[in-house]
Design an enzyme around this catalytic site. Structure first.
Site, PDB file in Angstrom:
ATOM      1  N   HIS A   1     -12.403   4.267   4.728  1.00 38.30           N
ATOM      2  CA  HIS A   1     -12.257   5.676   5.127  1.00 38.30           C
ATOM      3  C   HIS A   1     -13.553   6.234   5.714  1.00 38.30           C
ATOM      4  CE1 HIS A   1      -8.616   5.888   2.191  1.00 38.30           C
ATOM      5  NE2 HIS A   1      -8.295   5.380   3.368  1.00 38.30           N
TER       6      HIS A   1
ATOM      7  N   HIS B   1      -0.104   0.720   8.775  1.00 41.91           N
ATOM      8  CA  HIS B   1       0.283   0.527   7.367  1.00 41.91           C
ATOM      9  C   HIS B   1      -0.231   1.762   6.619  1.00 41.91           C
ATOM     10  CE1 HIS B   1       0.367  -3.518   9.040  1.00 41.91           C
ATOM     11  NE2 HIS B   1       1.102  -3.913   8.011  1.00 41.91           N
TER      12      HIS B   1
ATOM     13  N   SER C   1      -5.346   7.263   4.572  1.00 41.28           N
ATOM     14  CA  SER C   1      -5.723   7.333   5.990  1.00 41.28           C
ATOM     15  C   SER C   1      -4.937   8.416   6.762  1.00 41.28           C
ATOM     16  CB  SER C   1      -5.595   5.957   6.643  1.00 41.28           C
ATOM     17  OG  SER C   1      -4.419   5.302   6.242  1.00 41.28           O
TER      18      SER C   1
ATOM     19  N   GLU D   1       5.067   3.118   8.256  1.00 39.93           N
ATOM     20  CA  GLU D   1       5.139   2.636   6.866  1.00 39.93           C
ATOM     21  C   GLU D   1       6.501   1.967   6.676  1.00 39.93           C
ATOM     22  OE1 GLU D   1       3.149   2.409   3.942  1.00 39.93           O
ATOM     23  OE2 GLU D   1       4.991   1.479   3.244  1.00 39.93           O
TER      24      GLU D   1
ATOM     25  N   GLY E   1       4.927  -2.410  10.632  1.00 34.06           N
ATOM     26  CA  GLY E   1       3.729  -2.030  11.379  1.00 34.06           C
ATOM     27  C   GLY E   1       3.285  -3.067  12.397  1.00 34.06           C
TER      28      GLY E   1
ATOM     29  N   ASP F   1      -4.083  -1.874   8.249  1.00 35.58           N
ATOM     30  CA  ASP F   1      -4.531  -1.927   6.849  1.00 35.58           C
ATOM     31  C   ASP F   1      -3.414  -2.494   5.973  1.00 35.58           C
ATOM     32  OD1 ASP F   1      -5.846  -1.448   4.459  1.00 35.58           O
ATOM     33  OD2 ASP F   1      -5.388   0.689   4.430  1.00 35.58           O
TER      34      ASP F   1
HETATM   35  C1  LIG Z   1      -3.277  -0.799   1.821  1.00 33.66           C
HETATM   36  S1  LIG Z   1      -1.878   0.213   1.891  1.00 33.66           S
HETATM   37  C2  LIG Z   1      -2.252   1.402   3.105  1.00 33.66           C
HETATM   38  C3  LIG Z   1      -3.268   2.398   2.721  1.00 33.66           C
HETATM   39  C4  LIG Z   1      -3.583   3.412   3.788  1.00 33.66           C
HETATM   40  N1  LIG Z   1      -3.812   2.801   5.094  1.00 33.66           N
HETATM   41  C5  LIG Z   1      -4.776   4.240   3.413  1.00 33.66           C
HETATM   42  O1  LIG Z   1      -5.903   3.930   3.839  1.00 33.66           O
HETATM   43  O2  LIG Z   1      -4.604   5.211   2.691  1.00 33.66           O
HETATM   44  C6  LIG Z   1      -0.701  -0.777   2.720  1.00 33.66           C
HETATM   45  C7  LIG Z   1       0.624  -0.116   2.978  1.00 33.66           C
HETATM   46  O3  LIG Z   1       1.374  -0.928   3.872  1.00 33.66           O
HETATM   47  C8  LIG Z   1       2.750  -0.850   3.536  1.00 33.66           C
HETATM   48  N2  LIG Z   1       3.382  -2.018   4.155  1.00 33.66           N
HETATM   49  C9  LIG Z   1       3.575  -3.255   3.654  1.00 33.66           C
HETATM   50  N3  LIG Z   1       4.073  -4.079   4.594  1.00 33.66           N
HETATM   51  C10 LIG Z   1       4.209  -3.332   5.722  1.00 33.66           C
HETATM   52  C11 LIG Z   1       4.648  -3.602   7.043  1.00 33.66           C
HETATM   53  N4  LIG Z   1       5.063  -4.825   7.397  1.00 33.66           N
HETATM   54  N5  LIG Z   1       4.636  -2.596   7.941  1.00 33.66           N
HETATM   55  C12 LIG Z   1       4.207  -1.356   7.605  1.00 33.66           C
HETATM   56  N6  LIG Z   1       3.789  -1.026   6.366  1.00 33.66           N
HETATM   57  C13 LIG Z   1       3.777  -2.007   5.445  1.00 33.66           C
HETATM   58  C14 LIG Z   1       2.738  -0.807   2.032  1.00 33.66           C
HETATM   59  O4  LIG Z   1       3.948  -0.226   1.542  1.00 33.66           O
HETATM   60  C15 LIG Z   1       1.504   0.069   1.758  1.00 33.66           C
HETATM   61  O5  LIG Z   1       1.877   1.427   1.665  1.00 33.66           O
END
Ligand SMILES: C[S@@+](CC[C@H](N)C(=O)[O-])C[C@H]1O[C@@H](n2cnc3c(N)ncnc32)[C@H](O)[C@@H]1O
Length: 281
Positions: free
Chosen positions: A18, A41, A101, A119, A145, A165
């Site tokens: 961040h 993500h 994020s 997401e 994503g 991410d």
């Molecule tokens: C590490 S977290 C994201 C945190 C966020 N970027 C932040 O900094 O606050 C990863 C997220 O990706 C989602 N996710 C998992 N596989 C995914 C995909 N194929 N496409 C999009 N989102 C996905 C998960 O549900 C989770 O919410």
């Protein structure tokens, strides 16, 4: 899809990710031309650090929680937009909130800038939609994503950033990150890309960076932060690949990475790495 970011919100990895995100967004503000921030993500947008999940792990205390004491002035200057984004999110959603994020990106959007939050988890995408679809500058998409990225670039503004991410639940996701970055840069060469990775076995990151270096004709930075000695069984570090980094980011990282390594070290081992690779501008 078992990963829930609520357990990890505000941990040492969020701090690095961040902070770098806010540095890039700050540099995007240098020009009045609109930008778009694409978050592939996105998670839930923001998190309650007194909630059940965050409370069970206590990870935020070893991350954001360690930033209470100010750093020397030059480092504080670089942290100011990050601290301001956290404060703005807390003013909106409560004093015990920590932004994800999407909440951070939202705080940086001017009237003509856009944020796109992707997401895949159905319940999280729905929460994100409730939180961000009222704002005409932000759009939530319930999609994969990795696939959405190809369709979302280049954005109409032709200016902006992509944050990738992923949760790293599957083996090989570090290589997938490198391949996705190379493919995306081929499609939108001037976008700024931030790809996050966990560090357990450093050789996996080294391999991805070597392969990406061969495939890139753009400048890139590798920013690693270790809070304990690398250990293949435990998350002891994390990092970001930044492609097309704003020109002062490397210089800034040489100030904030050592400060974070010292402050966030679990015991007496904190380390960092700031390396340029790819083609130099
Ligand atoms: C590490 S977290 C994201 C945190 C966020 N970027 C932040 O900094 O606050 C990863 C997220 O990706 C989602 N996710 C998992 N596989 C995914 C995909 N194929 N496409 C999009 N989102 C996905 C998960 O549900 C989770 O919410």
């Amino acid at each position: 899809m078992n990963y829930r970011h609520a357990f990890h919100a505000g941990n040492f990895a969020d701090v690095l990710k961040h902070l770098v995100l806010t540095r890039v967004l700050t540099h995007l503000h240098a020009k009045a031309t609109p930008f778009r921030a694409i978050d592939t993500h996105a998670g839930l947008g923001f998190y309650d650090l007194t909630g059940d999940e965050a409370g069970r792990t206590g990870e935020a205390a070893e991350g954001w929680g360690r930033l209470d004491t100010p750093f020397p002035e030059a480092v504080e200057h670089l942290l100011a937009p990050y601290r301001a984004a956290v404060a703005a999110t807390q003013a909106r959603h409560g004093a015990t909130t920590y932004p994800g994020s999407p909440a951070i990106i939202r705080e940086f959007l001017r009237s003509t800038d856009k944020g796109v939050f992707v997401e895949l988890h159905p319940a999280d995408a729905e929460t994100l939609r409730e939180r961000y679809n009222q704002d005409s500058r932000t759009k939530v998409m319930h999609l994969d994503g990795w696939t959405a990225l190809g369709a979302l670039i280049p954005p109409p503004e032709r200016r902006g950033l992509v944050l990738i991410d992923p949760p790293y639940e599957e083996l090989g996701e570090i290589d997938r990150l490198g391949a996705a970055l190379a493919k995306a840069v081929a499609k939108w060469p001037t976008g700024i890309y931030l790809g996050w990775y966990p560090i357990k076995d450093v050789s996996h990151v080294d391999r991805m960076v070597t392969e990406l270096h061969g495939a890139l004709n753009r400048p890139a930075l590798r920013l690693d932060l270790l809070v304990s000695e690398p250990d293949a069984t435990r998350l002891n570090g994390n990092g970001l690949i930044v492609i097309n980094p704003p020109w002062r980011l490397a210089e800034e990282a040489m100030l904030f990475l050592p400060a974070l390594a010292e402050r966030l070290a679990r015991t007496d081992y904190g380390a960092f790495r700031c390396e340029a690779f790819g083609a130099q501008a």
